[in-house]
Scaffold this motif. Structure first.
Motif, PDB file in Angstrom:
ATOM      1  N   GLN A  76       0.019  38.405  29.765  1.00 24.99           N
ATOM      2  CA  GLN A  76       1.317  39.059  29.611  1.00 24.99           C
ATOM      3  C   GLN A  76       1.167  40.484  29.061  1.00 24.99           C
ATOM      4  O   GLN A  76       1.967  41.383  29.384  1.00 24.99           O
ATOM      5  N   ASP A 130       5.255  46.572  32.840  1.00 26.55           N
ATOM      6  CA  ASP A 130       6.700  46.749  32.682  1.00 26.55           C
ATOM      7  C   ASP A 130       7.173  46.483  31.251  1.00 26.55           C
ATOM      8  O   ASP A 130       8.373  46.565  30.972  1.00 26.55           O
ATOM      9  N   LEU A 131       6.268  46.133  30.351  1.00 24.81           N
ATOM     10  CA  LEU A 131       6.649  45.863  28.961  1.00 24.81           C
ATOM     11  C   LEU A 131       6.648  47.151  28.154  1.00 24.81           C
ATOM     12  O   LEU A 131       5.684  47.925  28.195  1.00 24.81           O
ATOM     13  N   ASN A 132       7.724  47.373  27.400  1.00 27.03           N
ATOM     14  CA  ASN A 132       7.772  48.532  26.503  1.00 27.03           C
ATOM     15  C   ASN A 132       7.124  48.161  25.164  1.00 27.03           C
ATOM     16  O   ASN A 132       6.823  46.989  24.901  1.00 27.03           O
ATOM     17  N   GLU A 170       8.261  47.865  22.170  1.00 32.02           N
ATOM     18  CA  GLU A 170       9.020  46.916  21.344  1.00 32.02           C
ATOM     19  C   GLU A 170       8.776  45.475  21.801  1.00 32.02           C
ATOM     20  O   GLU A 170       8.537  44.580  20.970  1.00 32.02           O
ATOM     21  N   LYS A 171       8.800  45.274  23.108  1.00 30.83           N
ATOM     22  CA  LYS A 171       8.600  43.916  23.620  1.00 30.83           C
ATOM     23  C   LYS A 171       7.163  43.456  23.371  1.00 30.83           C
ATOM     24  O   LYS A 171       6.920  42.281  23.077  1.00 30.83           O
ATOM     25  N   LYS A 172       6.217  44.396  23.462  1.00 27.64           N
ATOM     26  CA  LYS A 172       4.828  44.012  23.200  1.00 27.64           C
ATOM     27  C   LYS A 172       4.642  43.588  21.751  1.00 27.64           C
ATOM     28  O   LYS A 172       3.953  42.606  21.466  1.00 27.64           O
ATOM     29  N   SER A 199       6.930  42.392  19.708  1.00 24.70           N
ATOM     30  CA  SER A 199       7.592  41.096  19.520  1.00 24.70           C
ATOM     31  C   SER A 199       6.767  39.964  20.137  1.00 24.70           C
ATOM     32  O   SER A 199       6.614  38.884  19.526  1.00 24.70           O
ATOM     33  N   LEU A 200       6.207  40.212  21.331  1.00 19.01           N
ATOM     34  CA  LEU A 200       5.378  39.200  21.977  1.00 19.01           C
ATOM     35  C   LEU A 200       4.140  38.898  21.142  1.00 19.01           C
ATOM     36  O   LEU A 200       3.763  37.728  20.952  1.00 19.01           O
ATOM     37  N   ASN A 246       5.111  36.819  17.925  1.00 19.21           N
ATOM     38  CA  ASN A 246       5.420  35.411  18.206  1.00 19.21           C
ATOM     39  C   ASN A 246       4.161  34.630  18.611  1.00 19.21           C
ATOM     40  O   ASN A 246       3.898  33.519  18.123  1.00 19.21           O
ATOM     41  N   ASN A 305      11.372  50.273  14.216  1.00 16.44           N
ATOM     42  CA  ASN A 305      11.372  48.839  13.986  1.00 16.44           C
ATOM     43  C   ASN A 305      10.265  48.526  12.982  1.00 16.44           C
ATOM     44  O   ASN A 305       9.193  48.029  13.322  1.00 16.44           O
TER      45      ASN A 305
END
Length: 646
Positions: free
Chosen positions: A20, A25-27, A29-31, A33-34, A37, A85
């Protein structure tokens, strides 16, 4: 089918997370958070397993798979890309530091400890420095600092990098009391968790840590900061033992600082223990303290100056950034203008070439059209005429170039020849003038002697001159003066000339005598000015002031004894004595000069009166001495610069 084990499930989660993260396509912030988790899930899954080595294996898989490198890359991003963040970034920093503790890198041991771990420190400290300036992020800042402390407790070799980092220096220079207290508590926690932490550090790293603690004690006035600093120093003394003593000697005045500023704050027992440790080897190192006092003062001055520079640099960061941006934009604008100017110049050169080429093509086309219009029998003659004109132009250009070159070379040769001729003429004129001056000097008559005693006048020459004078007188006899009068006049002139010559020699001897006396007087005055006091004078120095003449020394001794006897008399014994200074002063000077063989240069009028009175009436002078004599002698000594003698 059999269910996969927990280790296999952790490996599947790590592989899925790596897949992943490779998506484009991941920005950011999403990285983040990923990562948060997935890492939390993987670590929790490994922590609940019964096998104790499963957690270390999972952390090793995270490092070898490159996920920890992704974490470092995300933490090193600019805050604007993370959209402030801070909570997620702090969580990722905590998870990254946890994964770096207990990892078995295997064959990549050197790369892990020398490259990867320093890169983790390099991203955690800037993050903590940014969070320090956020007023609402105190808990997040504490979480990041705890991550740094947890990483240092497991990897001691990173301590020097942290203490010498510019970001950690900014954290130290923060005026917030909570930030300073948090830094001290971090080191206390590290020393508590790892009891061999301080013993594994080098002396330079321990000294840097001591500088931070002593700086907090010197600059802060908060009781919590002071108590934490004293607790940390006690932990250092307990773990380091004798290694701490020579390092504490560098901080001169630490015991007085502790006694003066931190007494009565609620931790007097710990304070007394720390003061006893500081003063334990103070008696043995007193000599060393004297030699290192200047060094410590220089260190304090340098620390204060560096702290001032750091604060000023931190305050001027915005101005420096704006200045840098302005200069960068100006430089980029200048480069763009240069590129545009070069582009326009190349374009203009290209246009000129194209127009020349078009003009040449049009000329050839027109020439071909004209050739087509001509009759066939005239084409050959026309081409020959064109060739002849071209040959004439080429020849004219070549002849012009050749004539100009010949003229230039001829002109240079002419100028060089003219310059050579001028130099030769100057040399000849100089030589001729010197020769003519020598000839004139040789032909000039010798100068007449100015006086009779001139060198070169021998006895023969003197007899010859006398004979010439007698011959001239006998040939030119005067009718007004007789021969006897001339002889007498000549003898009188000779006597006057002899007296004048003798007078000159006597005057010369007198001038030499006066110069000798002046030199002697100046020497004596310089000796009197440089004379030492009686309290420090030696026998050799006292003998240098004695006169070589026995009569002069005897008279000086008698005069000194008379002065001492007169100074002991009461004042009423000096009343009613006549003042004879105006009558006996010059006479006494002449008498002393005649007796001593040289002019008298010392003493005042009262001194002369006293000396003359002593000479005429010794019995009377032995009983009194004028008070003005004492004052004048003291005044004379003061003017000459002679110190009074007791």
């Amino acid at each position: 089918m059999m269910e996969p084990s927990e280790e296999e499930e952790g490996g599947v989660l790590i592989s899925e997370l790596k897949r992943q993260l490779e998506r484009k396509d991941l920005n950011p912030e999403k990285k983040i958070s990923l990562l948060n988790n997935a890492l939390t899930e993987v670590l929790n899954l490994a922590a609940v397993q019964t096998n104790s080595s499963s957690l270390a294996q999972v952390k090793s898989q995270l490092y070898h798979s490159g996920i920890l490198n992704h974490c470092v890359q995300m933490l090193s991003l600019h805050p604007s890309r993370l959209r402030d963040n801070w909570t997620a970034s702090a969580t990722l920093a905590h998870l990254t530091s946890s994964c770096c503790v207990g990892v078995d890198p295997g064959s990549q041991f050197q790369a892990f400890h020398r490259v990867f771990l320093p890169s983790v420190i390099d991203v955690l400290l800037p993050l903590a420095c940014r969070l320090m300036s956020q007023a609402e992020s105190s808990s997040v800042f504490r979480k990041v600092m705890d991550s740094v402390g947890w990483l240092l407790s497991a990897h001691t070799h990173l301590t020097t990098q942290v203490l010498s980092s510019a970001y950690y220096e900014q954290i130290q220079m923060c005026d917030d009391i909570a930030v300073g207290l948090l830094c001290i508590q971090m080191w206390i926690q590290i020393c508590t968790v790892n009891r061999n932490f301080l013993s594994d550090l080098s002396n330079d790293s321990v000294l840097l840590l001591l500088n931070e603690v002593v700086g907090q004690l010197a600059l802060s006035s908060d009781s919590a900061v002071g108590g934490a600093s004293i607790t940390l120093m006690l932990l250092m003394a307990k773990q380091l033992g004798l290694r701490l003593q020579p390092l504490l000697l560098k901080f001169i005045g630490l015991d007085s600082l502790l006694e003066k500023d931190w007494r009565g704050r609620g931790f007097d027992q710990e304070l007394d223990l720390l003061i006893a440790i500081v003063q334990s080897d103070k008696s043995e190192s007193s000599q060393m303290e004297v030699s290192t006092e200047r060094m410590q003062a220089a260190c304090v001055i340098q620390a204060a100056w560096r702290s001032f520079q750091t604060r000023r640099r931190v305050k001027s960061l915005n101005r420096a950034a704006s200045t840098l941006q302005r200069r960068y934009r100006a430089r980029r604008r200048q480069q763009q203008e240069q590129r545009d100017a070069q582009h326009w110049e190349e374009e203009l050169r290209y246009q000129v070439c194209m127009r020349r080429q078009q003009a040449r093509r049009q000329f050839h086309q027109k020439q071909r059209q004209l050739l087509q219009l001509l009759p066939p029998e005239q084409v050959q003659s026309y081409l020959q005429e064109c060739e002849r004109r071209a040959a004439v132009v080429i020849q004219s250009f070549w002849r012009g170039f050749r004539e100009r070159r010949i003229y230039k070379s001829t002109l240079q040769h002419t100028l060089k020849q003219k310059h050579t001729q001028q130099q030769a003429a100057r040399t000849l004129q100089r030589a001729v003038r010197c020769f003519l001056e020598k000839c004139r000097a040789a032909k000039a008559p010798p100068l007449t002697p100015l006086w009779i005693g001139q060198k070169g006048l021998t006895d023969c020459r003197r007899v010859e001159l006398k004979q010439q004078v007698e011959t001239y007188i006998s040939a030119h006899r005067s009718s007004a003066v007789s021969l006897e009068e001339c002889v007498s006049l000549h003898e009188e002139v000779q006597l006057l000339l002899q007296a004048e010559l003798q007078k000159g020699e006597q005057q010369q001897r007198e001038e030499q005598w006066v110069e000798t006396l002046l030199a002697y007087t100046h020497t004596q005055l310089e000796l009197l000015q440089d004379a030492p006091a009686l309290s420090v004078v030696t026998v050799m120095q006292a003998e240098s002031f004695l006169s070589p003449s026995a009569s002069i020394a005897a008279r000086a001794r008698n005069a000194h004894n008379a002065v001492l006897q007169a100074s002991r008399l009461p004042w009423w014994r000096t009343l009613g004595e006549p003042d004879t200074s105006s009558e006996s002063g010059p006479a006494l000077l002449l008498e002393l000069g005649a007796e001593l063989g040289e002019p008298f240069t010392g003493g005042s009028a009262d001194t002369l009166r006293w000396t003359e009175l002593k000479t005429k009436c010794p019995q009377r002078c032995s009983t009194s001495k004028p008070a003005a004599l004492v004052e004048d002698s003291g005044r004379a000594r003061h003017q000459l610069g002679v110190r009074p003698r007791s």
